[in-house]
Design a protein around this motif. Structure first.
Motif, mmCIF file in Angstrom:
data_model
loop_
_atom_site.group_PDB
_atom_site.id
_atom_site.type_symbol
_atom_site.label_atom_id
_atom_site.label_comp_id
_atom_site.label_asym_id
_atom_site.label_seq_id
_atom_site.Cartn_x
_atom_site.Cartn_y
_atom_site.Cartn_z
ATOM 1 N N ARG A 1 12.073 -2.942 70.368
ATOM 2 C CA ARG A 1 12.325 -1.516 70.140
ATOM 3 C C ARG A 1 13.818 -1.387 69.875
ATOM 4 O O ARG A 1 14.638 -1.634 70.753
ATOM 5 C CB ARG A 1 11.920 -0.677 71.334
ATOM 6 N N ASP B 1 9.968 0.476 66.402
ATOM 7 C CA ASP B 1 9.268 -0.642 67.027
ATOM 8 C C ASP B 1 8.938 -1.667 65.950
ATOM 9 O O ASP B 1 8.386 -1.324 64.902
ATOM 10 C CB ASP B 1 7.985 -0.161 67.708
ATOM 11 N N PHE C 1 13.597 5.709 67.682
ATOM 12 C CA PHE C 1 13.084 4.407 68.106
ATOM 13 C C PHE C 1 12.340 3.785 66.935
ATOM 14 O O PHE C 1 11.502 4.435 66.312
ATOM 15 C CB PHE C 1 12.098 4.553 69.275
#
Length: 103
Positions: free
Chosen positions: A77, A90, A88
């Motif tokens: 992340r 991922d 964020f």
């Protein structure tokens, strides 16, 4: 005199609490790094550097805050901030594919 003792006691308690939490975070971060490195060395994952090289250019204008790694999911992340909002991203640690972006 009583106020000084009260303040001193509060500072001592706060300092003890702060010191007690630092090693836990440091140990967790160290474990994450070891797991990521072991998976990369075993040919089961991409290096953080290669993942950052792929993601950072697309986040121009944002400040990079750093990565976190989930060894059980093998997901990085990457955290950014832009205009006061945290973003964020991922990334699959095995393939380097971007899984999701949350703004």
């Amino acid at each position: 005199m009583m106020l000084k003792k009260s303040i001193l006691s509060g500072l001592v308690a706060f300092t003890a609490l702060a010191v007690a939490t630092v090693p836990v975070n440091a140990v967790q971060r160290d474990d994450e790094q070891k797991a990521a490195r072991a998976q990369m060395m075993a040919g089961k994952g991409k290096s953080l550097r290669s993942i950052e090289n792929r993601v950072l250019p697309r986040m121009a204008g944002s400040q990079y805050l750093g990565p976190e790694y989930d060894p059980s999911a093998q997901v990085y992340r990457l955290k950014f901030i832009e205009d006061g909002r945290v973003i964020f991203i991922d990334v699959d640690g095995r393939t380097g594919a971007i899984l999701r972006e949350r703004r």
